[in-house]
Structure formats: structure tokens, C-alpha cells
Motif scaffolding. Sequence first.
Motif, PDB file in Angstrom:
ATOM      1  N   SER A 144       0.768  -1.108  -0.038  1.00  0.00           N
ATOM      2  CA  SER A 144      -0.321   0.256  -0.583  1.00  0.00           C
ATOM      3  C   SER A 144       1.017   1.425  -0.441  1.00  0.00           C
ATOM      4  CB  SER A 144      -1.349  -0.267   1.371  1.00  0.00           C
ATOM      5  OG  SER A 144      -1.680   1.317   0.631  1.00  0.00           O
ATOM      6  N   ASP A 145       0.050   2.438  -0.580  1.00  0.00           N
ATOM      7  CA  ASP A 145       0.941   3.662  -0.509  1.00  0.00           C
ATOM      8  C   ASP A 145       0.246   4.515   0.841  1.00  0.00           C
ATOM      9  OD1 ASP A 145       2.242   3.602  -3.338  1.00  0.00           O
ATOM     10  OD2 ASP A 145       0.564   3.984  -3.738  1.00  0.00           O
ATOM     11  N   GLU A 146      -0.202   3.502   1.688  1.00  0.00           N
ATOM     12  CA  GLU A 146      -0.657   3.984   2.759  1.00  0.00           C
ATOM     13  C   GLU A 146      -0.019   3.706   4.254  1.00  0.00           C
ATOM     14  OE1 GLU A 146      -5.490   4.527   3.221  1.00  0.00           O
ATOM     15  OE2 GLU A 146      -5.675   4.013   1.176  1.00  0.00           O
ATOM     16  N   GLN A 204       9.370   7.536   5.986  1.00  0.00           N
ATOM     17  CA  GLN A 204       8.542   7.635   5.457  1.00  0.00           C
ATOM     18  C   GLN A 204       7.504   5.853   5.775  1.00  0.00           C
ATOM     19  OE1 GLN A 204       6.869   9.745   2.916  1.00  0.00           O
ATOM     20  NE2 GLN A 204       8.770  10.752   3.206  1.00  0.00           N
TER      21      GLN A 204
END
Length: 338
Positions: free
Chosen positions: A35-37, A299
Motif C-alpha cells: 500500500s501507499d498508505e 516514510q
Amino acid sequence: MAATPRDVIDLHRRWCIADSHADSLMWNRDLCARSDEGHVDFPRLFDAGVKLQCFTLVTRGFPFIGGFETFAAVRGWPREARATEWTRALWQIERLEAFCARSEGRARVTTTGAALEENLAQGRLSAVLGVEGAHALEGRAERVAELHARGVRFIGLTHLSNNDAGGSSFPMMGNRPLSELGHAVLGEMVRVGMSVDLAHASERTLEDILAHPTARYFSSHTGVRGAGGGWRNLSDDVLRRIAERGGVVGIILAPVYLGGDSIDDVVRHIEHALDVMGEEGVGIGSDYDGMVALPKGFQDVTDLPKLTEALLRRHPEARVERVLGGNFRRFFRETLGA
């Protein structure tokens, strides 16, 4: 000579990289899918070389607001799952079980020290379950045994606010001690072989837990007061007492508790904890997916090698390996049960 990024990745592949706190289950993401979340899912954990990840069950929201049911509805939890604190805990357990079942054998809910070692030998991720706040028991100490049977291996008695078990470290909560129920829950945890997470306990609740003659305790995510930073960081006295019982303190990555937003601030807290506790008492407890920021340059979990590089510039490889996971490997091998 300093380790290169490639060297660090190789170390992560060989070491038991461990993290003692992630709130990923409450977000209702598919942990089997990249996921990018958020900060954590199985693919990103594998990329970072993580071998042991603790997942906590969050069942109550922010102090004074009590909006967790609304949060869960927005995140797509089914109505029956979000109905009570107990059903919220059980649903998150079921979700992690389902993710592990779909992981093609690469991740397992891990409940014994032997299973942890077997997973390491087979290259699997060990997912260890904990509960953030004994309010999930809804006043029933006998539910500790049920959670243990469902795979939960640690509980923090309080979270962001006081509950019927004891006091929270959150500001303006009054520094309450363990309640009668809290003592009963603690006794039941010791009976079934469940560890106590000290992360959000008020000072008086901390003292009551530390006074128990046989409880196994640790802190899944915290800063240390002697290095500055936030309001719930642990004192040197508490750090020493955790170390004396064989516990480990997971140093949080959240700048709000570090007094700075760089990787060097994380290193500063790790180094102070090492000075006070020794090499066997310090680990990483990121608070991934916990509604807190990460340091600059971070990140998600795949940036963990940056912290490893920073530590290797200042410490020998064997010490860094303990901090990055060897100490939590030892602690959970001792405490998960046979």
C-alpha cells in the motif's frame, strides 16, 4: 569503514529485525497487499527484513472524545465489529489471522518461543499480538484467558485515557494507580503467562505493576526521559527496573516524544537507554500506523535501514544487532510460552 546501504540490507536479511509496536490493524488495510498508505504491510515488512512485528489491538479513541466507533466506521469496519470494545478486539484478531492465512506461509500469528525460532529458521514473519488498553476486557478479568487462547501475548493496562483498570500517562489524567480490577487483570495475566506493556501507564500505575514480584514487563513504544522529549517518556529508574526483570524498552520513532525530528534524535534516545539499561535492554518500538509522524527521511518501515546505518556509524555490529531485534527475540522467546 562505515556500512554501505547494500551492506545494511544484507544485515537486515541475516538479523532478526524486530519491532514491538504497530497499530496497523485498526486502519482496516489489506496487510497482504503493498500500500501507499500508512507505514506497514507484509510486503514492506519483508522488504525491510523485519522478522518479528508486534501488532496491537486498539479499541478506544482519543482522550475526552471517544470517537473510535466513528473512526472505525469511516475505515469500513463492519457494524457488528465496531459495536463494543470487546468485539473490536476480536475482529482485529480475526483480521490478522486471515492475513496470515493468505500470506502463502510467509507470516504467522506467533504464540510460543519455539514457533518464533521455527519461523526465523523458515524465513517467516512472526506476528505477535498485544492489546492497547485493558478497557477491551470491559471489566471482566476472566477475558484475559480468552485473549490468551486467541493468541494475544501482552496487554498494556491503559492507553490514552484512564480506564477501569488504572491510570494513563496522558496529561491531566490525575496519575491514578491500578484499580482493584487492574490488580485482578494483572494477576490473571501473570497466571496465564502474558507480558505487561508499560507504554501508557501513569507513574502510580507503573509503580504498582513494577512492584509485582513475578510479572514480566516491557515497554512496546516509548522515549526516555533522560534524553528529553515527550510527556510519557520513562525515567532512568524505571528503565533500570525493567532491565533488572529482563525486560526490553522499544524506542519510539515519533518526534513528539524524541524532542526532535531527525534519525539522530532516535539514536540519542537509544544511546541513553543503552547507558542506563545495558546492551540487552533496548529495542525498537516504532509506533508505526499510530497517528504519529516519523522522523525526517522516514516514510515507512522500508526506511528502517537508515536508522541501522546511523547506529553502525557509532556502535559495533553486535550491539546494533541486539537493538534492531536481538533483544526482543530473546524477550519473546522467554515470554511467549512453550
